[in-house]
Motif scaffolding. Structure first.
Motif, PDB file in Angstrom:
ATOM      1  N   THR A 259       9.534  21.251  -4.038  1.00  0.00           N
ATOM      2  CA  THR A 259       9.443  20.408  -2.850  1.00  0.00           C
ATOM      3  C   THR A 259       8.821  19.059  -3.194  1.00  0.00           C
ATOM      4  O   THR A 259       8.061  18.934  -4.156  1.00  0.00           O
ATOM      5  N   HIS A 260       9.151  18.068  -2.373  1.00  0.00           N
ATOM      6  CA  HIS A 260       8.655  16.714  -2.561  1.00  0.00           C
ATOM      7  C   HIS A 260       8.363  16.134  -1.183  1.00  0.00           C
ATOM      8  O   HIS A 260       8.927  16.579  -0.182  1.00  0.00           O
ATOM      9  N   GLY A 261       7.491  15.171  -1.115  1.00  0.00           N
ATOM     10  CA  GLY A 261       7.190  14.594   0.184  1.00  0.00           C
ATOM     11  C   GLY A 261       6.392  13.321   0.097  1.00  0.00           C
ATOM     12  O   GLY A 261       6.139  12.793  -0.980  1.00  0.00           O
ATOM     13  N   ILE A 262       6.009  12.845   1.252  1.00  0.00           N
ATOM     14  CA  ILE A 262       5.202  11.631   1.377  1.00  0.00           C
ATOM     15  C   ILE A 262       4.007  11.947   2.253  1.00  0.00           C
ATOM     16  O   ILE A 262       4.127  12.605   3.288  1.00  0.00           O
ATOM     17  N   ILE A 263       2.838  11.489   1.839  1.00  0.00           N
ATOM     18  CA  ILE A 263       1.613  11.680   2.615  1.00  0.00           C
ATOM     19  C   ILE A 263       1.106  10.318   3.071  1.00  0.00           C
ATOM     20  O   ILE A 263       0.970   9.397   2.265  1.00  0.00           O
ATOM     21  N   ALA A 264       0.859  10.172   4.369  1.00  0.00           N
ATOM     22  CA  ALA A 264       0.264   8.962   4.931  1.00  0.00           C
ATOM     23  C   ALA A 264      -1.142   9.309   5.402  1.00  0.00           C
ATOM     24  O   ALA A 264      -1.350  10.332   6.059  1.00  0.00           O
ATOM     25  N   VAL A 265      -2.118   8.489   5.042  1.00  0.00           N
ATOM     26  CA  VAL A 265      -3.513   8.724   5.426  1.00  0.00           C
ATOM     27  C   VAL A 265      -4.048   7.465   6.092  1.00  0.00           C
ATOM     28  O   VAL A 265      -3.874   6.358   5.578  1.00  0.00           O
ATOM     29  N   ARG A 266      -4.697   7.658   7.241  1.00  0.00           N
ATOM     30  CA  ARG A 266      -5.327   6.551   7.975  1.00  0.00           C
ATOM     31  C   ARG A 266      -6.831   6.642   7.757  1.00  0.00           C
ATOM     32  O   ARG A 266      -7.447   7.668   8.039  1.00  0.00           O
ATOM     33  N   LEU A 267      -7.439   5.558   7.211  1.00  0.00           N
ATOM     34  CA  LEU A 267      -8.863   5.506   6.944  1.00  0.00           C
ATOM     35  C   LEU A 267      -9.538   4.498   7.863  1.00  0.00           C
ATOM     36  O   LEU A 267      -8.932   3.510   8.270  1.00  0.00           O
ATOM     37  N   ASP A 268     -10.818   4.749   8.190  1.00  0.00           N
ATOM     38  CA  ASP A 268     -11.562   3.736   8.935  1.00  0.00           C
ATOM     39  C   ASP A 268     -12.091   2.697   7.948  1.00  0.00           C
ATOM     40  O   ASP A 268     -11.813   2.753   6.749  1.00  0.00           O
TER      41      ASP A 268
ATOM     42  N   ASP B  86     -14.858   2.277   6.655  1.00  0.00           N
ATOM     43  CA  ASP B  86     -15.813   2.792   5.675  1.00  0.00           C
ATOM     44  C   ASP B  86     -15.149   3.761   4.708  1.00  0.00           C
ATOM     45  O   ASP B  86     -15.823   4.415   3.912  1.00  0.00           O
ATOM     46  N   GLY B  87     -13.830   3.867   4.797  1.00  0.00           N
ATOM     47  CA  GLY B  87     -13.106   4.723   3.880  1.00  0.00           C
ATOM     48  C   GLY B  87     -13.030   6.179   4.285  1.00  0.00           C
ATOM     49  O   GLY B  87     -12.581   7.021   3.496  1.00  0.00           O
ATOM     50  N   ASN B  88     -13.444   6.516   5.514  1.00  0.00           N
ATOM     51  CA  ASN B  88     -13.385   7.898   5.980  1.00  0.00           C
ATOM     52  C   ASN B  88     -12.010   8.205   6.574  1.00  0.00           C
ATOM     53  O   ASN B  88     -11.437   7.376   7.293  1.00  0.00           O
ATOM     54  N   SER B  89     -11.489   9.387   6.289  1.00  0.00           N
ATOM     55  CA  SER B  89     -10.168   9.762   6.777  1.00  0.00           C
ATOM     56  C   SER B  89     -10.206  10.045   8.277  1.00  0.00           C
ATOM     57  O   SER B  89     -11.063  10.787   8.764  1.00  0.00           O
TER      58      SER B  89
END
Length: 285
Positions: free
Chosen positions: A231-240, A242-245
């Motif tokens: 399997t393959h995919g894409i991960i999107a992460v939103r940080l504030d 201060d770098g917190n998820s």
């Protein structure tokens, strides 16, 4: 858009022009020379003009950023000897004409990140080799608006060559995202304009694209693959800021090439993906 010749051509960096087009820099060897190549494309991807700057040494453009004074600032490299590269900085106009009489030499071995600050000064991030030529330090070089070096700092010791991208944050600080050729970790680091580290966080996600959001937060895209599961995919992460998820979204499945294409895609594709993910909506497959 397809551009180039029959030998070796590459475009490594792009910046949006005042008219909404793109100005791209890289290297061409297709015109009986190895030269610093600048290409201007309009909104539809049509070539408007191209410039090749070359002398007896091989040269290339590595990073281009728009300037508040108009035109662009380019970090590039020139090879006076085989396998040896010197770094330079150059201001060009909207039509690619050099605005400085001479390029400014940068005291580092690679330049992979460049940002112009609100006062017109510049920060160039790169890599400085140590004596064994294999490891070294992530470096940050500060220059005034005329290209005079103000200071240089070693930010972090690294193993293997380091590759970095950067962006200015709304509060005046600067975000650097980097990884090395040996470590499996990607580092997000925020520094003030004096080169002092405000915070630094690591992740095992192979971040390949990011964008600064209006509130100072950060949106990142990473491609991943699980060969055992196929399997393959894409991960999107939103940080504030201060770098917190704040949240994380995963899209799958994708073909390997498609996932890599989105994660490493051109600035316009990346910008569209970030626009969708920054509000938490699911991007279309």
């Amino acid at each position: 858009m397809t551009q180039g010749g029959t030998v070796f051509d590459k475009l490594d960096s792009a910046a949006e022009s005042a008219d909404g087009g793109l100005v791209m820099v890289g290297r061409t060897e297709s015109f009986e020379m190895c030269g610093f190549w600048i290409v201007k494309a309009d909104r539809e991807g049509r070539i408007v003009w191209q410039r090749i700057m070359a002398n007896d040494d091989c040269s290339q453009g590595d990073v281009i950023v728009p300037s508040r004074e108009g035109g662009f600032v380019v970090a590039g490299s020139i090879s006076p000897e085989l396998y040896e590269w010197d770094m330079f900085l150059l201001r060009i106009s909207e039509d690619g004409t050099p605005l400085w009489p001479n390029a400014i030499k940068l005291p580092q071995d690679y330049t992979t990140a460049l940002v112009e600050l609100a006062d017109g000064s510049l920060l160039a991030g790169g890599f400085l080799k140590d004596a064994d030529e294999e490891n070294g330090y992530l470096t940050l070089t500060s220059l005034d608006a005329s290209g005079n070096v103000l200071w240089q700092k070693g930010i972090r010791a690294v193993y293997g060559e380091a590759f970095m991208r950067t962006a200015a944050l709304p509060d005046g600080s600067v975000l650097f995202v980097f990884k090395t050729s040996r470590d499996q970790e990607t580092i997000l680091m925020v520094l003030d304009t004096g080169g002092n580290v405000l915070w630094s966080k690591g992740t095992d996600l192979p971040i390949q694209s990011f964008a600064v959001l209006p509130d100072g937060g950060i949106a990142t895209l990473a491609g991943w693959r699980d060969d055992m599961a196929g399997t393959h995919g894409i991960i999107a992460v939103r940080l504030d800021n201060d770098g917190n998820s704040i949240w994380q979204r995963t899209w799958l499945p994708f073909q390997t090439l498609e996932a890599r294409g989105v994660a490493l895609g051109d600035d316009l594709r990346t910008r569209a993906e970030i626009t969708c993910t920054s509000s938490g909506r699911r991007s279309p497959a």
